[in-house]
Design a protein around this motif. Structure first.
Motif, PDB file in Angstrom:
ATOM      1  N   GLU A  44       1.258  -1.091  -0.057  1.00 18.46           N
ATOM      2  CA  GLU A  44      -0.506  -0.122  -0.414  1.00 18.46           C
ATOM      3  C   GLU A  44       0.323   1.169   0.393  1.00 18.46           C
ATOM      4  O   GLU A  44       0.512   2.286  -0.348  1.00 18.46           O
ATOM      5  CB  GLU A  44      -1.300   0.045   1.240  1.00 18.46           C
ATOM      6  CG  GLU A  44      -2.333  -1.057   1.705  1.00 18.46           C
ATOM      7  CD  GLU A  44      -3.006  -0.954   2.674  1.00 18.46           C
ATOM      8  OE1 GLU A  44      -3.197   0.165   2.956  1.00 18.46           O
ATOM      9  OE2 GLU A  44      -3.292  -1.572   3.074  1.00 18.46           O
ATOM     10  N   ALA A  47       2.427   2.048  -3.193  1.00 19.41           N
ATOM     11  CA  ALA A  47       1.545   2.255  -4.731  1.00 19.41           C
ATOM     12  C   ALA A  47       1.055   3.584  -4.306  1.00 19.41           C
ATOM     13  O   ALA A  47       1.074   4.578  -5.392  1.00 19.41           O
ATOM     14  CB  ALA A  47       0.295   1.588  -3.858  1.00 19.41           C
ATOM     15  N   GLU A  48       1.253   4.098  -2.840  1.00 17.89           N
ATOM     16  CA  GLU A  48       0.610   5.699  -2.829  1.00 17.89           C
ATOM     17  C   GLU A  48       1.548   5.888  -3.105  1.00 17.89           C
ATOM     18  O   GLU A  48       1.317   7.629  -2.796  1.00 17.89           O
ATOM     19  CB  GLU A  48       0.185   5.752  -1.095  1.00 17.89           C
ATOM     20  CG  GLU A  48      -0.670   5.065  -0.992  1.00 17.89           C
ATOM     21  CD  GLU A  48      -2.354   4.643   0.107  1.00 17.89           C
ATOM     22  OE1 GLU A  48      -1.782   5.466   1.249  1.00 17.89           O
ATOM     23  OE2 GLU A  48      -2.255   3.930   0.491  1.00 17.89           O
ATOM     24  N   HIS A  49       2.993   5.982  -2.607  1.00 16.90           N
ATOM     25  CA  HIS A  49       4.069   6.824  -2.343  1.00 16.90           C
ATOM     26  C   HIS A  49       5.230   6.898  -2.845  1.00 16.90           C
ATOM     27  O   HIS A  49       6.509   5.945  -3.267  1.00 16.90           O
ATOM     28  CB  HIS A  49       4.357   6.891  -0.975  1.00 16.90           C
ATOM     29  CG  HIS A  49       3.306   8.142   0.066  1.00 16.90           C
ATOM     30  ND1 HIS A  49       3.392   9.065   0.073  1.00 16.90           N
ATOM     31  CD2 HIS A  49       2.694   7.156   0.706  1.00 16.90           C
ATOM     32  CE1 HIS A  49       2.307   8.448   1.105  1.00 16.90           C
ATOM     33  NE2 HIS A  49       2.815   7.940   1.642  1.00 16.90           N
TER      34      HIS A  49
END
Length: 135
Positions: A44, A47-49
Motif C-alpha cells: 500500500e 503504491a501510494e508513494h
C-alpha cells in the motif's frame, strides 16, 4: 548528516514515526526504503508513494534479517543511512505478579531492556546484533 541524496533504510517504517520520517525524507530528495513485517501494508505504501521502496523485514527473526541483508546489498548498494525504528513494547498486565517487582527495580534505577535487537548497516549490508541485559 547530509539531508538529501542519501539511500535510507527505515525499519518499522510502515506506520507512526517511521512512516512520517520516510515520507519527509523522501520529499527531501532521498531514496527511501521502508521495512516492516506486513507485506500488504508495504505494498500500500509503495503504491501510494511512488519512489519509496519496501522491504519485508522482521528484526526479531534472524532468517528475515539474512534475507533482507541480501536483498538490500543487491538492490541498494549505496545504502548509507539506517533509521532503526522497529520495536515493540510489551507490558505485563498490572495484576501480573512480576509487574510489582519490575516497578520496584525501576524505582531503584536497575531496570533495563530485557532483550535488544539491533540491525546495522556496514558497507551497504545489514548485520544483526542481539544482547540480553540481566538483573
Amino acid at each position: 548528516m547530509k539531508m538529501t541524496g542519501n539511500t535510507i533504510l527505515i525499519t518499522g517504517g510502515t506506520s507512526g514515526i517511521g512512516l512520517g520520517l520516510a515520507l519527509r525524507l523522501h520529499e527531501a530528495g532521498n531514496k527511501v526504503v521502508v521495512a516492516g513485517r506486513r507485506k500488504e501494508l508495504l505494498d500500500e505504501i509503495t503504491a501510494e508513494h511512488p519512489g519509496i521502496d519496501a522491504l519485508v523485514l522482521d528484526v526479531a527473526d534472524p532468517d528475515s534479517i539474512a534475507r533482507a541483508r541480501e536483498t538490500v546489498a543487491a538492490s541498494h548498494p549505496g545504502l548509507n543511512v539506517l533509521v532503526n525504528n522497529a520495536g515493540i513494547m510489551l507490558r505485563p498486565p498490572l495484576s501480573h505478579p512480576t509487574r510489582l517487582s519490575c516497578t520496584r527495580r525501576h524505582e531503584r534505577g536497575s531496570v533495563g531492556t530485557p532483550r535488544t535487537h539491533t540491525t546495522n548497516t556496514k558497507n551497504g549490508a545489514l548485520t544483526s546484533n542481539e544482547a540480553a541485559i540481566t538483573h
